[in-house]
Design an enzyme around this catalytic site. Structure first.
Site, PDB file in Angstrom:
ATOM      1  N   CYS A 120       0.848  -1.202   0.000  1.00  9.08           N
ATOM      2  CA  CYS A 120       0.000   0.000   0.000  1.00  9.08           C
ATOM      3  C   CYS A 120       0.884   1.253   0.000  1.00  9.08           C
ATOM      4  CB  CYS A 120      -0.935  -0.033   1.214  1.00  9.08           C
ATOM      5  SG  CYS A 120      -2.093   1.341   1.285  1.00  9.08           S
ATOM      6  N   CYS A 121       1.917   1.267   0.867  1.00  7.54           N
ATOM      7  CA  CYS A 121       2.843   2.423   0.908  1.00  7.54           C
ATOM      8  C   CYS A 121       3.560   2.599  -0.440  1.00  7.54           C
ATOM      9  CB  CYS A 121       3.882   2.258   2.011  1.00  7.54           C
ATOM     10  SG  CYS A 121       3.280   2.539   3.695  1.00  7.54           S
ATOM     11  N   CYS A 203      -1.014   8.653   7.234  1.00  9.81           N
ATOM     12  CA  CYS A 203      -2.347   8.356   6.704  1.00  9.81           C
ATOM     13  C   CYS A 203      -3.296   8.015   7.853  1.00  9.81           C
ATOM     14  CB  CYS A 203      -2.277   7.152   5.773  1.00  9.81           C
ATOM     15  SG  CYS A 203      -1.304   7.460   4.291  1.00  9.81           S
ATOM     16  N   CYS A 206      -3.458   4.513   9.446  1.00 11.76           N
ATOM     17  CA  CYS A 206      -2.197   4.048  10.039  1.00 11.76           C
ATOM     18  C   CYS A 206      -1.655   5.002  11.102  1.00 11.76           C
ATOM     19  CB  CYS A 206      -1.157   3.829   8.945  1.00 11.76           C
ATOM     20  SG  CYS A 206      -1.704   2.617   7.741  1.00 11.76           S
ATOM     21  N   CYS A 231       7.967   3.646   6.242  1.00 14.86           N
ATOM     22  CA  CYS A 231       7.170   3.361   5.045  1.00 14.86           C
ATOM     23  C   CYS A 231       8.036   3.211   3.800  1.00 14.86           C
ATOM     24  CB  CYS A 231       6.137   4.446   4.828  1.00 14.86           C
ATOM     25  SG  CYS A 231       6.872   6.006   4.384  1.00 14.86           S
TER      26      CYS A 231
HETATM   27  S1  ADX Z   1       7.180   8.397   7.591  1.00 16.73           S
HETATM   28  O1  ADX Z   1       8.218   7.807   6.721  1.00 16.73           O
HETATM   29  O2  ADX Z   1       7.041   7.740   8.865  1.00 16.73           O
HETATM   30  O3  ADX Z   1       5.904   8.602   6.889  1.00 16.73           O
HETATM   31  P1  ADX Z   1       7.277  10.877   8.943  1.00 16.73           P
HETATM   32  O4  ADX Z   1       5.790  11.002   8.971  1.00 16.73           O
HETATM   33  O5  ADX Z   1       7.971  10.646  10.228  1.00 16.73           O
HETATM   34  O6  ADX Z   1       7.761   9.804   7.864  1.00 16.73           O
HETATM   35  O7  ADX Z   1       7.854  12.146   8.223  1.00 16.73           O
HETATM   36  C1  ADX Z   1       9.238  12.345   8.072  1.00 16.73           C
HETATM   37  C2  ADX Z   1       9.449  13.260   6.900  1.00 16.73           C
HETATM   38  O8  ADX Z   1       9.119  12.578   5.694  1.00 16.73           O
HETATM   39  C3  ADX Z   1       8.578  14.492   6.912  1.00 16.73           C
HETATM   40  O9  ADX Z   1       9.152  15.509   7.714  1.00 16.73           O
HETATM   41  C4  ADX Z   1       8.534  14.844   5.441  1.00 16.73           C
HETATM   42  O10 ADX Z   1       9.722  15.504   5.079  1.00 16.73           O
HETATM   43  C5  ADX Z   1       8.508  13.461   4.779  1.00 16.73           C
HETATM   44  N1  ADX Z   1       7.126  13.008   4.546  1.00 16.73           N
HETATM   45  C6  ADX Z   1       6.416  12.131   5.265  1.00 16.73           C
HETATM   46  N2  ADX Z   1       5.174  11.963   4.759  1.00 16.73           N
HETATM   47  C7  ADX Z   1       5.099  12.780   3.695  1.00 16.73           C
HETATM   48  C8  ADX Z   1       4.070  13.103   2.745  1.00 16.73           C
HETATM   49  N3  ADX Z   1       2.867  12.542   2.804  1.00 16.73           N
HETATM   50  N4  ADX Z   1       4.365  13.995   1.760  1.00 16.73           N
HETATM   51  C9  ADX Z   1       5.585  14.559   1.662  1.00 16.73           C
HETATM   52  N5  ADX Z   1       6.582  14.308   2.542  1.00 16.73           N
HETATM   53  C10 ADX Z   1       6.345  13.439   3.545  1.00 16.73           C
HETATM   54 FE1  SF4 Z   2      -1.303   2.784   2.965  1.00 19.93          FE
HETATM   55 FE2  SF4 Z   2      -1.088   3.146   5.612  1.00 19.93          FE
HETATM   56 FE3  SF4 Z   2       1.097   3.264   3.997  1.00 19.93          FE
HETATM   57 FE4  SF4 Z   2      -0.782   5.200   3.990  1.00 19.93          FE
HETATM   58  S1  SF4 Z   2       0.619   4.651   5.675  1.00 19.93           S
HETATM   59  S2  SF4 Z   2       0.181   4.314   2.220  1.00 19.93           S
HETATM   60  S3  SF4 Z   2      -2.683   3.979   4.245  1.00 19.93           S
HETATM   61  S4  SF4 Z   2      -0.218   1.465   4.437  1.00 19.93           S
END
Ligand code: ADX
Ligand code: SF4
Length: 243
Positions: A120-121, A203, A206, A231
């Site tokens: 999904c990620c 998301c 999650c 992710c």
């Molecule tokens: S994650 O890998 O677990 O999703 P986290 O939410 O801690 O990451 O975010 C770390 C950094 O990844 C954020 O400060 C941003 O720079 C980038 N990032 C995470 N999610 C997104 C997103 N949906 N869109 C753009 N950048 C993102």
């Molecule tokens: Fe899918 Fe959850 Fe990954 Fe978002 S964080 S892309 S809903 S598995």
């Protein structure tokens, strides 16, 4: 009590840290262009966008709009698009791939196995990320060392990845207290979910609120082992090679 009252406690050397962060962003804009800021619209990312706008740097912001974000995050995205000096780009997954995945595996596939969660990620985040970063020399993220054990060695300027792209983490040594002190003193708009005990926001399916004493990232993929909880956006080069 909101997130500002609860968390805004700067470290003693905050002013010096802030000056260093501004210098790093200026240097990044001149040495590593073209580059973009990746923003999840979380507290760290709104601080970086505010700094970039204040310095009038030519650094666009991109948001991976996975199609599964909270309504609060989508509303902040709209407000950011309306107010940011730097352009705010939105990257969405390939709709066909999402529809096929959901038809095949259902809406709750991510809870069934790590492989399905990662699939999904891959569709909703990693493929759009590769489009967002195409042609870029570097990208800026809000990663901080304090966020988790896996992030304890985050560098301000990372070593280049397989494509030679450099990740810049200007808040690597900021504490959560520093982040909220900046938000409070500069009146930065932020995701109201932070006022409801969501420190780390991804998301909707999650992400959940955390309780007092729980770790910063314990509301993310909470049903998985600690080591699995990334992710793929920020997997280390060594780990990629091993995989
Ligand atoms: S994650 O890998 O677990 O999703 P986290 O939410 O801690 O990451 O975010 C770390 C950094 O990844 C954020 O400060 C941003 O720079 C980038 N990032 C995470 N999610 C997104 C997103 N949906 N869109 C753009 N950048 C993102
Ligand atoms: Fe899918 Fe959850 Fe990954 Fe978002 S964080 S892309 S809903 S598995």
């Amino acid at each position: 009590m909101g997130a500002i009252d609860l968390h805004a406690r700067p470290t003693r050397d905050f002013d010096a840290k802030l000056e260093q962060t501004r210098k790093l962003l200026l240097r990044a804009a001149s040495e590593f262009a073209p580059l973009k800021q990746a923003s999840s619209l979380g507290a760290e990312d709104v601080v970086i966008t505010h700094l970039v706008n204040g310095l009038e740097l030519d650094i666009p912001v991109f948001v991976l709009e996975t199609g599964a974000l909270h309504a609060e995050t989508l509303r902040l995205l709209e407000r950011t698009q309306a107010t940011s000096r730097a352009p705010v780009e939105v990257y969405r997954p390939v709709q066909e791939a999402v529809v096929q995945f959901v038809q095949r595996e259902g809406n709750e596939a991510m809870y069934r196995s790590i492989d399905l969660r990662k699939a999904c990620c891959a569709i909703r985040k990693l493929e759009p990320l590769s489009r967002a970063l195409a042609g870029q020399r570097a990208w800026i993220t809000g990663l901080r060392r304090e966020q988790s054990a896996a992030r304890s060695d985050v560098a301000l300027i990372d070593t280049p990845d397989a494509e030679g792209r450099i990740k810049i983490n200007p808040l690597a040594d900021w504490t959560w207290g520093d982040v909220w002190h900046y938000i409070a003193t500069h009146g930065v708009d932020y995701n109201p979910l932070h006022d409801q005990f969501f420190p780390s926001i991804g998301c909707a399916p999650c992400t959940r609120a955390i309780s007092l004493g729980e770790d910063f990232r314990s509301g993310r993929w909470w049903w998985e082992e600690e080591t699995a909880k990334e992710c793929g956006l920020h997997v280390h080069q060594q780990e990629k090679a091993a995989a």
